[in-house]
Design a protein around this motif. Sequence first.
Motif, PDB file in Angstrom:
ATOM      1  N   ALA A 127       0.825  -1.203   0.000  1.00  0.00           N
ATOM      2  CA  ALA A 127       0.000   0.000   0.000  1.00  0.00           C
ATOM      3  C   ALA A 127       0.865   1.261   0.000  1.00  0.00           C
ATOM      4  N   LEU A 130       2.420   1.769  -3.412  1.00  0.00           N
ATOM      5  CA  LEU A 130       1.446   2.370  -4.325  1.00  0.00           C
ATOM      6  C   LEU A 130       1.274   3.855  -4.038  1.00  0.00           C
ATOM      7  N   LEU A 131       1.212   4.198  -2.770  1.00  0.00           N
ATOM      8  CA  LEU A 131       1.051   5.601  -2.377  1.00  0.00           C
ATOM      9  C   LEU A 131       2.209   6.447  -2.891  1.00  0.00           C
ATOM     10  N   LEU A 173      -5.792   8.682  -0.585  1.00  0.00           N
ATOM     11  CA  LEU A 173      -5.609   7.271  -0.899  1.00  0.00           C
ATOM     12  C   LEU A 173      -5.460   6.407   0.352  1.00  0.00           C
ATOM     13  N   PHE A 316      -7.293   2.625  -3.100  1.00  0.00           N
ATOM     14  CA  PHE A 316      -6.332   2.648  -4.202  1.00  0.00           C
ATOM     15  C   PHE A 316      -6.990   2.139  -5.484  1.00  0.00           C
TER      16      PHE A 316
END
Length: 384
Positions: A127, A130-131, A173, A316
Amino acid sequence: MNASYLLTPAIMLMFILICWAFSNLKVLPHLEESTPRYGYIDGLRGIAAVLVVCAHSWRVNLMGFSNDEILKADYFYNPNFGAIGVQIFFCITGFLFYEKISSNKRQDWYKFFLSRFKRIAPLYSLAILLLVTITAYNSKSFGVEMIPGTVKMMAFGLFGQTYKTASYDGSHLITVLWTLPFEWKFYAILPLIAALMSTTRTLLLGWSFTIILLCSLLYADVFNVWVYFVSGAIAAVVNSKFNNRKHIMATIFFLMTTAAIVYSAFIDIPKYGWERFMLSTLFFVSVIMAKPKILSSKPLVFMGEISYSVYLMHVFLFFLFGAFIKNYVSPGEINNVYFYTLLLSYCVVTVSICTMTFKYIEYPFIRKKTPIPNDALIEHKKAP
């Protein structure tokens, strides 16, 4: 019927249908080889995760698509379902860990905290990756300014849940991360709880202090999260008294509290006030007493298995799914049929991807670790 009232049922039904299909395809074969001790809690956890997705369904707007008839009318009560989902998560955590300590007060705390880290960190790392990637892409660079925020995010939200640069704010997000610090802080006080449970006198002292603190918090503030861990502990005490005793009155109690908590989502009460605490506590206690077989059904247990992935990744996926769709469809106002087609397609994608993140990121670490009790957002039954 107003199309907005179909939003939450449609999302829930689509998740259940896809999980039913995947469970029949035996995508997660270990579910076929083991029987969970608390299958009905697995199913309840899955429902809780999807309720949070329902609460964030307005994020279709962030994809660039809008439908005022559905989203504006639904916006009032849908976030209430999200609050109920979070409360259920915390109730489950309190129940399972309190019961575990009750049955075995001599815990190896080093292994416990290490296993918690190993369970949370792998998917959480994805996560954060992705952020950082999305923020860097939208900022057009990975600058030094991103380093402090990235380091802060590695602390599981304990130092805040904001992440932005001068040109892009990626905080939207990771809005679900606010619950993780509460989970970690609860884990931190478990050794103290275990110590208080060592004798009858200290146990009574601990419960007396807890009740006083609980009443004080509910009186002083309309936003309380800690109290739902207490709800779970209360349910554990009830379970110790009524375990293996099923009665028709327990089923009636469950049906009544289910109707009450659903109805509460449509009325204007504080999302984390004393009213919601009473309703959530009674509902969760009724689940523990009735042990509804429907919650142990294959699709719901499957949904519970991937619930941590669904909870952590669904925002996301709203963003990424929208970015993909906009390559083929012009954004803007869309009609009801198109809106539901878009949203239900998102549900299919979310279940599919979260099944894969569970299978290839979460499960390898679960399989290697020493089994410990389930918790609401991030645990499941023993690996074979």
